[in-house]
Design a protein around this motif. Structure first.
Motif, PDB file in Angstrom:
ATOM      1  N   VAL A  18      -3.495   0.891  -3.165  1.00  0.00           N
ATOM      2  CA  VAL A  18      -5.166   1.330  -3.114  1.00  0.00           C
ATOM      3  C   VAL A  18      -5.341   1.790  -4.581  1.00  0.00           C
ATOM      4  O   VAL A  18      -5.903   0.873  -5.262  1.00  0.00           O
ATOM      5  CB  VAL A  18      -5.803   1.726  -1.956  1.00  0.00           C
ATOM      6  N   CYS A  67     -10.006  -6.456  -3.697  1.00  0.00           N
ATOM      7  CA  CYS A  67      -9.075  -7.069  -3.690  1.00  0.00           C
ATOM      8  C   CYS A  67      -9.002  -8.112  -3.213  1.00  0.00           C
ATOM      9  O   CYS A  67     -10.167  -8.881  -2.782  1.00  0.00           O
ATOM     10  CB  CYS A  67      -7.373  -6.400  -2.142  1.00  0.00           C
ATOM     11  N   ILE A 104       0.742  -0.993  -0.340  1.00  0.00           N
ATOM     12  CA  ILE A 104      -0.256  -0.359  -0.154  1.00  0.00           C
ATOM     13  C   ILE A 104       0.869   1.527   0.388  1.00  0.00           C
ATOM     14  O   ILE A 104       0.572   2.412  -0.397  1.00  0.00           O
ATOM     15  CB  ILE A 104      -0.708   0.348   1.129  1.00  0.00           C
ATOM     16  N   ILE A 156      -3.204  -7.494  -1.565  1.00  0.00           N
ATOM     17  CA  ILE A 156      -2.182  -6.697  -1.150  1.00  0.00           C
ATOM     18  C   ILE A 156      -1.306  -7.009   0.770  1.00  0.00           C
ATOM     19  O   ILE A 156      -2.218  -7.830   1.060  1.00  0.00           O
ATOM     20  CB  ILE A 156      -3.742  -5.360  -0.090  1.00  0.00           C
ATOM     21  N   SER A 175       0.510  -5.402   3.471  1.00  0.00           N
ATOM     22  CA  SER A 175       0.637  -4.400   3.968  1.00  0.00           C
ATOM     23  C   SER A 175       0.786  -4.150   4.847  1.00  0.00           C
ATOM     24  O   SER A 175       0.424  -5.241   5.823  1.00  0.00           O
ATOM     25  CB  SER A 175      -0.152  -3.028   3.735  1.00  0.00           C
ATOM     26  N   LYS A 234      -0.885  -9.098   5.969  1.00  0.00           N
ATOM     27  CA  LYS A 234      -0.422  -8.458   6.961  1.00  0.00           C
ATOM     28  C   LYS A 234       1.295  -8.499   7.193  1.00  0.00           C
ATOM     29  O   LYS A 234       2.003  -9.627   7.128  1.00  0.00           O
ATOM     30  CB  LYS A 234      -0.932  -8.179   8.638  1.00  0.00           C
ATOM     31  N   ILE A 262      -7.481  -0.685   4.891  1.00  0.00           N
ATOM     32  CA  ILE A 262      -8.321  -2.491   4.170  1.00  0.00           C
ATOM     33  C   ILE A 262     -10.066  -2.239   3.720  1.00  0.00           C
ATOM     34  O   ILE A 262      -9.471  -3.343   2.844  1.00  0.00           O
ATOM     35  CB  ILE A 262      -8.498  -3.335   5.861  1.00  0.00           C
ATOM     36  N   ASP A 279      -7.151 -10.805  -1.416  1.00  0.00           N
ATOM     37  CA  ASP A 279      -6.550 -11.344  -0.131  1.00  0.00           C
ATOM     38  C   ASP A 279      -5.937  -9.835   0.366  1.00  0.00           C
ATOM     39  O   ASP A 279      -5.147  -9.298  -0.428  1.00  0.00           O
ATOM     40  CB  ASP A 279      -6.030 -12.390   0.268  1.00  0.00           C
ATOM     41  N   TYR A 280      -5.570 -10.343   1.838  1.00  0.00           N
ATOM     42  CA  TYR A 280      -5.152  -8.961   2.097  1.00  0.00           C
ATOM     43  C   TYR A 280      -4.077  -9.861   3.527  1.00  0.00           C
ATOM     44  O   TYR A 280      -4.187 -10.651   3.820  1.00  0.00           O
ATOM     45  CB  TYR A 280      -5.567  -8.663   3.038  1.00  0.00           C
ATOM     46  N   ALA A 305      -9.277  -1.716   0.506  1.00  0.00           N
ATOM     47  CA  ALA A 305      -8.786  -2.524  -0.490  1.00  0.00           C
ATOM     48  C   ALA A 305      -9.815  -3.583  -0.677  1.00  0.00           C
ATOM     49  O   ALA A 305      -9.836  -3.704  -2.019  1.00  0.00           O
ATOM     50  CB  ALA A 305      -7.869  -2.955  -0.246  1.00  0.00           C
ATOM     51  N   TYR A 306     -10.864  -4.227   0.251  1.00  0.00           N
ATOM     52  CA  TYR A 306     -11.539  -5.343  -0.280  1.00  0.00           C
ATOM     53  C   TYR A 306     -12.634  -3.814  -1.244  1.00  0.00           C
ATOM     54  O   TYR A 306     -13.220  -4.704  -2.045  1.00  0.00           O
ATOM     55  CB  TYR A 306     -12.207  -5.507   1.279  1.00  0.00           C
TER      56      TYR A 306
END
Length: 214
Positions: free
Chosen positions: A59, A94, A51, A76, A78, A99, A86, A96-97, A89-90
């Motif tokens: 984003v 996105c 990000i 993503i 980040s 961390k 978050i 999946d994320y 982003a969704y």
């Protein structure tokens, strides 16, 4: 498979690129968001975006990607824990994320699941397959529904077929970062072994396991 990676931490960028290259993936790596944007039409199968990067953040790059590609998976990565970011982003699409900090194995698994698996059924033997969607393992026409941890463990093994999966890999993925004793891991391994008709899971003493397939 061809991936675009946007990560402005040079060391992490190089580490991810090296690991994915070892898996046979072609990776175009960028540290600047605008440079990445200028190359999004190069036929990528997957986008991995940090990000907080220079000139165009991940984003907003995701938003521009979705103007051209509806179906190409975007992951993503980040250090941000701000729920608004978050959620944004969704909202922009996105898939999946992840961390930071994270194990590279975690990213590999997400890539394998989102970007490299064309369907939900994975065969690991002529008589055995795993259905990700239903969490059912089928061997010799006998079906067994897996628990969450059994499903996560098998997912991890199938993403690393014929390669070492360490105790740390299992703890981080199956227990999702929480602590797990060696006895808990071994107990889960025993349960999964009972559901399999052959000795697919081989123990590497004091290190982990290898899921052996032909």
């Amino acid at each position: 498979m061809k991936l675009l990676l946007l990560e402005d931490n040079q060391k992490l960028n190089e580490t991810i690129t090296k690991r994915l290259n070892l898996k046979g993936y072609s990776v175009d790596a960028f540290t600047d968001g605008m440079h990445a944007y200028n190359n999004i039409d190069e036929g990528y199968n997957c986008f991995i975006l940090d990000i907080n990067v220079p000139n165009l953040d991940g984003v907003n790059l995701l938003k521009r990607i979705r103007e051209f590609y509806n179906d190409v998976p975007v992951i993503i990565i980040s250090a941000s824990v701000e729920l608004d970011i978050i959620k944004e982003a969704y909202d922009f699409g996105c898939n999946d994320y992840l961390k930071k900090p994270f194990f590279i194995d975690e990213l590999e698994i997400k890539i394998d699941k989102l970007c490299n698996i064309s369907n939900d059924i994975i065969y690991f033997d002529t008589q055995c397959y795993f259905d990700f969607k239903s969490s059912i393992i089928s061997c010799n026409q006998q079906e067994q529904r897996l628990t969450k941890k059994e499903r996560l463990l098998l997912n991890l093994f199938l993403s690393h077929k014929n390669r070492l999966v360490t105790f740390d890999n299992i703890q981080n993925y199956v227990w999702e970062g929480s602590m797990a004793s060696l006895e808990s891991i071994r107990s889960l391994i025993r349960r999964l072994r009972k559901l399999l008709p052959k000795e697919y899971i081989q123990t590497i003493v004091d290190t982990g396991y290898i899921f052996k397939t032909t």
